[in-house]
Design a protein around this motif. Structure first.
Motif, short mmCIF file in Angstrom:
data_model
loop_
_atom_site.label_atom_id
_atom_site.label_comp_id
_atom_site.label_asym_id
_atom_site.label_seq_id
_atom_site.Cartn_x
_atom_site.Cartn_y
_atom_site.Cartn_z
N SER A 261 49.88 33.51 49.63
CA SER A 261 50.44 34.78 50.06
C SER A 261 51.91 34.87 49.66
CB SER A 261 50.29 34.94 51.58
OG SER A 261 50.76 36.20 52.02
N PRO A 262 52.18 35.07 48.37
CA PRO A 262 53.57 35.20 47.94
C PRO A 262 54.19 36.50 48.44
CG PRO A 262 52.09 35.70 46.13
CD PRO A 262 51.23 35.22 47.26
N ALA A 263 55.50 36.52 48.47
CA ALA A 263 56.20 37.74 48.89
C ALA A 263 55.87 38.87 47.93
CB ALA A 263 57.71 37.49 48.91
N GLY A 264 55.49 40.00 48.49
CA GLY A 264 55.06 41.12 47.68
C GLY A 264 53.57 41.20 47.47
N GLY A 265 52.86 40.15 47.88
CA GLY A 265 51.41 40.14 47.79
C GLY A 265 50.91 39.76 46.42
N PRO A 266 49.60 39.68 46.24
CA PRO A 266 48.59 39.86 47.29
C PRO A 266 48.37 38.59 48.10
CG PRO A 266 47.52 39.43 45.21
CD PRO A 266 49.00 39.43 44.92
N THR A 267 47.67 38.74 49.21
CA THR A 267 47.29 37.60 50.04
C THR A 267 45.84 37.24 49.75
OG1 THR A 267 48.85 38.17 51.79
CG2 THR A 267 47.00 36.74 52.38
N ILE A 268 45.62 35.99 49.41
CA ILE A 268 44.27 35.52 49.07
C ILE A 268 43.95 34.33 49.98
CG2 ILE A 268 42.75 34.60 47.30
CD1 ILE A 268 44.49 35.94 45.22
N ILE A 269 42.92 34.46 50.76
CA ILE A 269 42.46 33.39 51.65
C ILE A 269 41.09 32.95 51.16
CG2 ILE A 269 41.82 32.78 54.01
CD1 ILE A 269 43.80 34.85 55.00
N THR A 270 40.98 31.66 50.87
CA THR A 270 39.74 31.11 50.33
C THR A 270 39.26 29.98 51.22
OG1 THR A 270 40.49 31.62 48.08
CG2 THR A 270 38.63 30.12 48.30
#
Length: 356
Positions: free
Chosen positions: A341-350
């Motif tokens: 989840s870097p600043a600015g996105g995107p958020t990836i949860i695996t």
């Protein structure tokens, strides 16, 4: 280095430990070289050898360095054969300088074919040498059976403690939802019914009863939400795909869902995957400012993989209470949870869950 280690090992093979006390420098050098080789394998082979236990003494490292010459020699032979094969295979490009065009089909074509075949064999040989190198380092520098069992016991104890803590957190969350939601609704419902009984005005009593009815409907909705968050009935009735559909339907933002499960995963893995998706979608709605969430679930062999991606602002905290509780559940199944989840996105949860 390998040759010197081998000679030293043969010379000192029959000597006692007291005679070897002054030779710690050679052992230290062998240990350093073995550590360099271990890091090389962990980096280039992606075999996870970086977490191998370091040898307690220099003798395992020295034995590894002394015996590795066989693998190195075999690798050199494979590389030499690959160079020869590449030379013959390239005759198709420059061989016409050396051979008359009349003899080209009889000379160049068979040589080129032989070179390509030799290159194919060398590719298989490189893979075999890499496997031999990995097995060699695991044999000499890997943890013993006792160390492996102790590490596994430690992992199980840690995951069990994490599951217990996650259960306690879940109970506290349920108590908070009931106290702040359903209980408040029921208190308001009781007060409205009490006022309706005491008032002599029929119109006011009817209005109070209408409000009490609305409160009872809201209390029922909130109670269903609490029960759904504890364990959705759709998970038992329709499996993971149906449960993920309920997550998409209840979300306040659009959710794209892709669920490709040829074989039905175990119920425990399905439940954990569902809770990961539900928590990730809830976090995206509440905190990330996302406009869309994508949920993908698929099974490859004995592994159930769930991926949740949103187009929000990023910056998700993997150590937060929600994701931390999920990571503990996943660890109890020997699975893995990764959050990008870097600043600015995107958020990836695996999440990857074993289904064996």
């Amino acid at each position: 280095m390998t040759l010197a280690s081998g000679l030293w090992l043969l010379v000192t093979l029959g000597r006692s430990a007291d005679d070897r006390r002054g030779e710690t420098q050679i052992l230290a050098v062998a240990r350093w070289w073995a550590e360099v080789q271990r890091r090389r394998m962990a980096r280039w082979y992606d075999t996870g050898t970086a977490d191998l236990a370091a040898p307690l003494t220099g003798m395992p490292a020295l034995s590894y360095v002394a015996t590795r010459w066989t693998v190195g020699l075999l690798g050199g032979v494979v590389l030499l054969a690959a160079a020869i094969g590449a030379g013959y295979a390239s005759l198709l490009v420059w061989g016409w300088f050396l051979v008359d065009l009349d003899q080209w089909p009889l000379v160049i074509a068979p040589a080129t074919f032989g070179g390509l075949f030799l290159l194919f064999l060398c590719i298989q040989g490189v893979h075999a040498v890499a496997l031999m190198d990995e097995q060699l380092i695991r044999h000499f520098l890997g943890p013993s059976d006792r160390q492996t069992l102790e590490r596994r016991i430690g992992e199980l104890a840690k995951s069990r403690a994490g599951v217990v803590e996650a259960v306690h957190d879940e109970r506290r969350r349920i108590e908070r939802d009931l106290h702040d939601g359903v209980q408040q609704r029921l208190v308001a419902l009781g007060m409205l019914l009490g006022r309706a009984r005491r008032t002599p005005d029929p119109e006011k009593s009817s209005e109070l009863l209408r409000q009490a009815h609305e409160e009872s409907q809201q209390a029922l909705v909130e109670l269903r939400d609490v029960a759904w968050r504890v364990y959705p009935a759709a998970l038992d009735e329709g499996g993971l795909a149906a449960a993920l559909e309920t997550v998409a339907e209840r979300a306040a933002i659009p959710v794209r869902l892709s669920c490709e499960l040829r074989d039905t995963p175990p119920p425990t893995a399905q439940a954990v995957a569902y809770f990961v998706a539900a928590e990730a979608v809830t976090n995206a709605v509440k905190h990330s400012g996302a406009e869309q969430v994508t949920v993908r679930a698929d099974r490859t062999g004995e592994l159930l993989r769930l991926r949740v991606e949103d187009d929000g602002r990023g910056g998700a905290d993997a150590s937060g209470s929600g994701l931390l509780g999920l990571s503990r559940r996943i660890a109890a199944l020997d699975g893995t949870l990764s959050v990008a989840s870097p600043a600015g996105g995107p958020t990836i949860i695996t999440a990857e869950l074993p289904c064996a």
